[in-house]
Write a protein that holds these residues in place. Structure first.
Motif, PDB file in Angstrom:
ATOM      1  N   ASN A 121      27.653 148.550  67.469  1.00  0.00           N
ATOM      2  CA  ASN A 121      28.304 147.264  67.202  1.00  0.00           C
ATOM      3  C   ASN A 121      27.582 146.139  67.932  1.00  0.00           C
ATOM      4  O   ASN A 121      27.420 145.046  67.392  1.00  0.00           O
ATOM      5  CB  ASN A 121      29.767 147.300  67.645  1.00  0.00           C
ATOM      6  N   GLU A 122      27.159 146.414  69.154  1.00  0.00           N
ATOM      7  CA  GLU A 122      26.467 145.399  69.945  1.00  0.00           C
ATOM      8  C   GLU A 122      25.158 144.993  69.284  1.00  0.00           C
ATOM      9  O   GLU A 122      24.842 143.810  69.172  1.00  0.00           O
ATOM     10  CB  GLU A 122      26.219 145.930  71.351  1.00  0.00           C
ATOM     11  N   ARG A 123      24.394 145.966  68.818  1.00  0.00           N
ATOM     12  CA  ARG A 123      23.118 145.671  68.151  1.00  0.00           C
ATOM     13  C   ARG A 123      23.363 144.903  66.855  1.00  0.00           C
ATOM     14  O   ARG A 123      22.620 143.976  66.526  1.00  0.00           O
ATOM     15  CB  ARG A 123      22.365 146.977  67.866  1.00  0.00           C
ATOM     16  N   GLN A 140      23.965 141.371  67.737  1.00  0.00           N
ATOM     17  CA  GLN A 140      22.713 140.727  68.137  1.00  0.00           C
ATOM     18  C   GLN A 140      21.883 140.343  66.915  1.00  0.00           C
ATOM     19  O   GLN A 140      21.338 139.236  66.853  1.00  0.00           O
ATOM     20  CB  GLN A 140      21.906 141.657  69.041  1.00  0.00           C
ATOM     21  N   ALA A 159      30.981 141.559  69.970  1.00  0.00           N
ATOM     22  CA  ALA A 159      30.448 140.851  71.136  1.00  0.00           C
ATOM     23  C   ALA A 159      31.237 141.208  72.391  1.00  0.00           C
ATOM     24  O   ALA A 159      30.668 141.384  73.465  1.00  0.00           O
ATOM     25  CB  ALA A 159      30.489 139.344  70.900  1.00  0.00           C
ATOM     26  N   GLN A 188      32.800 144.042  72.991  1.00  0.00           N
ATOM     27  CA  GLN A 188      32.506 145.420  73.385  1.00  0.00           C
ATOM     28  C   GLN A 188      31.218 145.503  74.182  1.00  0.00           C
ATOM     29  O   GLN A 188      31.119 146.268  75.126  1.00  0.00           O
ATOM     30  CB  GLN A 188      32.376 146.325  72.153  1.00  0.00           C
ATOM     31  N   GLY A 189      30.256 144.714  73.804  1.00  0.00           N
ATOM     32  CA  GLY A 189      28.967 144.779  74.484  1.00  0.00           C
ATOM     33  C   GLY A 189      28.908 143.942  75.742  1.00  0.00           C
ATOM     34  O   GLY A 189      27.985 144.064  76.522  1.00  0.00           O
TER      35      GLY A 189
END
Length: 187
Positions: A52-54, A57, A143, A145-146
């Motif tokens: 999810n973070e990637r 991004q 966003a 979560q990361g």
């Protein structure tokens, strides 16, 4: 892994990119931004190609670049299968929707003034708004979560939304402020 197995695996991935994004393109009422949650589900949950973070991004990078919102699809394709993946994903996302839009515009020209057509068009507006809202929600969750400081991600998401919605200033100010705050607080 031998050469034949690698080629078959690459072909499978390209087919998955093509079929997934072609299907998504047909429900993109409100544009590419409206189907971000479905893109996220496809690449994160279904295939596990990225986190999810990637995903968040890549989406942020696509939004910072000049051009259409659908640039994120090319970045996803690049991440998954390099240059060929980028081309396959982009064509799969834009091709079917482009043909559908062309056909619909031709039909609409012939049916201009039909009351039922105006009703359908007005009915699609809340659907598009809901899809775009859910895109923002998915990206804010990714966003958060990361982020090491989840509250900051939530504050930035809400503040950015309000700023862009209520001001006449360029959204680039939001990107700049987010970059500075992220560099300060999320190291």
């Amino acid at each position: 892994m031998d050469e034949e197995s690698r080629v078959n695996e690459d072909g499978d991935v390209l087919w998955q990119l093509a079929s997934g994004f072609a299907a998504i393109s047909m429900i993109a009422v409100g544009g590419g931004i409206a189907v971000v949650p479905e893109m996220n589900r496809l690449v994160v949950d279904v295939h596990g190609w990225m986190s999810n973070e990637r995903f968040a991004q890549l989406f942020a990078l696509a939004q910072a670049a000049p051009g259409p919102n659908v640039l994120v699809v090319g970045l996803i394709g690049w991440h998954v299968a390099g240059f060929t993946g980028m081309m396959v994903a982009t064509l799969a996302m834009t091709g079917p929707a482009g043909l559908f839009a062309y056909g619909f515009s031709r039909m609409r020209a012939r049916l201009a003034g039909a009351a039922w057509l105006r009703i359908i068009e007005r009915g699609l507006v809340p659907i598009a708004i809901g899809l775009i809202f859910s895109s923002g929600l998915i990206l804010a969750q990714a966003a958060a979560q990361g982020a090491k400081v989840a509250w900051l991600a939530v504050v930035l998401s809400v503040g950015s939304t309000l700023f862009v919605w209520r001001s006449d200033w360029s959204p680039l100010w939001v990107l700049g402020a987010g970059a500075v705050l992220g560099a300060l607080f999320l190291q």
